[in-house]
Write an enzyme that holds these catalytic residues in place. Structure first.
Site, short mmCIF file in Angstrom:
data_model
loop_
_atom_site.label_atom_id
_atom_site.label_comp_id
_atom_site.label_asym_id
_atom_site.label_seq_id
_atom_site.Cartn_x
_atom_site.Cartn_y
_atom_site.Cartn_z
N LYS A 19 28.58 67.43 25.28
CA LYS A 19 27.61 66.38 25.64
C LYS A 19 26.20 66.98 25.66
CE LYS A 19 31.27 63.54 27.19
NZ LYS A 19 32.39 63.39 28.10
N SER A 47 31.54 58.47 34.30
CA SER A 47 31.15 58.21 32.91
C SER A 47 30.90 56.74 32.61
CB SER A 47 32.17 58.79 31.94
OG SER A 47 33.48 58.52 32.35
N HIS A 78 29.19 64.99 32.40
CA HIS A 78 27.92 64.27 32.18
C HIS A 78 26.76 64.81 33.00
CE1 HIS A 78 29.76 61.13 29.74
NE2 HIS A 78 30.77 61.15 30.59
C1 LIG Z 1 33.87 63.44 27.81
C2 LIG Z 1 34.57 63.72 29.08
C3 LIG Z 1 35.68 64.57 29.11
C4 LIG Z 1 36.32 65.09 27.88
O1 LIG Z 1 35.57 66.07 27.28
P1 LIG Z 1 35.78 66.37 25.72
O2 LIG Z 1 35.19 67.70 25.53
O3 LIG Z 1 35.06 65.28 25.00
O4 LIG Z 1 37.25 66.33 25.48
C5 LIG Z 1 36.22 64.89 30.34
N1 LIG Z 1 35.71 64.37 31.48
C6 LIG Z 1 34.67 63.53 31.48
C7 LIG Z 1 34.16 62.99 32.78
C8 LIG Z 1 34.08 63.16 30.28
O5 LIG Z 1 33.07 62.32 30.27
#
Ligand SMILES: *Cc1c(COP(=O)(O)O)cnc(C)c1O
Length: 394
Positions: A238, A179, A207
């Site tokens: 996302k 990320s 992602h």
């Molecule tokens: C955003 C993210 C999460 C968390 O997901 P949410 O649904 O926002 O709690 C977990 N792992 C990664 C790699 C992320 O980028």
């Protein structure tokens, strides 16, 4: 209280104080922030689905039909028809025996790792894994061996060393797309290692899901090795434009988690509107509109990165729509982000503990529905603002 105040002042003096901005519009390529329009370069709404009419309509209809709340956790009375439909659809899409929906990615990673591993087990974890994976490892009580980011030789050395006195389960866990750096885990090599050493492989595709692979199935599809990933975790917040998360895995793993994952057991389940939006998002992503949006995102990424690379900036090896721009120290990083914000570009400045000290960066994330002109203009402004800030400090 006074001590908290003192700590906050000290954080601010070091350029490390975090605070919230208020967004007054729907998530799109442009948003209204405290009443001013900005080009949004820090949303994970990669495919532009967060405000898509099909998702909005699906959420409204499900809310009309089934209400706003699920009323209970899944194991009590909160396991609604929509949860089951979503899980079946996901397992079909990902090609696994079963799937399980969690309330967020954070809750999924906590619950999956805690639910499957205990003190007799070992987790091999990439140094740059997401905080929710790190917290899940802690919660499990397993022995955690951290390997340097994407360093397969270091991982294999750890596994070889551990083999001598192996007792419990082994899990290798990585982000599919990291990320903060926007690079990919080498899943082809990870699959070879997990097979050689008889470990499970878990990929957090927060992602990559929806974005990578010809049909948007994610990083596993991109590498052509989805079938060899024991635990395919992803999120709906996302590229899917909604909220929640899932694990696609074998029936035995899913049934174990239903019985053991604390974040799954002890929390009210997702509401109907969110579940219906998630179902609509899968249809969109799997279909021709998803494909068109993925192509547009890839085009945008190439265009934007090219301008920054040509200006000599370090993009931390990014291969995706997450484009970090390395600056170094927190003060100039935040000064550049603030100046860009004044000029109408909303992106994030990233500091420790999110990234290691000395690697503070601007982080831009792109969307399929940014226009070519918007991105060219933004990239040029970023280059000029960085040059201006660095010149001031010389
Ligand atoms: C955003 C993210 C999460 C968390 O997901 P949410 O649904 O926002 O709690 C977990 N792992 C990664 C790699 C992320 O980028």
């Amino acid at each position: 209280m006074q001590e908290l105040q003192r700590q906050l002042v000290e954080l601010a003096e070091r350029g490390m104080l975090r605070s919230l901005r208020c967004i007054d519009s729907a998530q799109g390529p442009r948003v209204s922030v405290d009443g001013e329009e900005k080009l949004l370069l820090c949303s994970n709404n990669y495919l532009g689905l967060a405000n898509h009419p099909l998702l909005v309509e699906a959420a409204i209809k499900a809310t009309r039909d089934f209400g706003t709340g699920s009323g209970a956790s899944r194991l009590v009375s909160g396991s609604m028809n929509l949860h089951h439909r979503l899980e079946e659809r996901l397992a079909g899409f990902k090609g696994t025996e079963a799937a399980l929906v969690f309330n967020s990615g954070y809750a999924a990673n906590n619950g999956i790792i805690q639910g499957l591993l205990g003190p007799a087990d070992v987790v091999f974890s990439d140094r740059l894994n997401h905080a929710s994976i790190i917290d899940g490892c802690r919660l499990s009580g397993a022995r955690v061996l951290v390997f340097e980011h994407n360093d397969m030789a270091a991982l294999e050395a750890l596994m070889r060393q551990e083999s001598a006195n192996r007792k419990g389960r082994w899990l290798i866990v990585v982000d599919g797309v990291f990320s903060m750096d926007g690079d990919l885990a080498p899943l082809d090599q990870l699959v070879r290692l997990k097979q050689r050493y008889d470990a499970w492989l878990m990929v957090d595709d927060a992602h990559g899901g929806g974005v990578l692979g010809d049909s948007g199935r994610g990083t596993g599809e991109f590498f052509g090795c989805s079938d060899s990933i024991d635990l395919q975790m992803g999120t709906f917040g996302k590229a899917y434009g909604s909220f929640g998360a899932y694990l696609a895995a074998s029936r035995a793993i899913v049934d174990t988690l239903i019985n053991r994952a604390r974040s799954f057991i002890f929390s009210t389940s997702l509401p109907p509107g969110v579940l219906a939006a998630n179902l609509a998002a899968i249809d969109l992503i799997a279909g021709s509109e998803g494909q068109r949006r993925r192509q547009q995102l890839a085009f945008n990424r190439a265009l934007f990165s090219r301008i920054l690379l040509d200006a000599g900036l370090d993009l931390c090896g990014s291969q995706t729509q997450i484009v970090p721009i390395l600056i170094g120290e927190p003060a100039p990083t935040m000064a550049i982000a603030d100046e860009l914000f004044r000029q109408g570009i909303f992106l994030s400045g990233i500091r420790p503990p999110t990234v290691p000290a000395g690697t503070c960066r601007l982080r831009a994330t792109l969307m399929a529905d940014h226009s070519q002109a918007e991105l060219q203009q933004a990239a040029r402004l970023i280059v000029a603002t960085i040059a201006g800030e660095l010149a001031r400090n010389d």
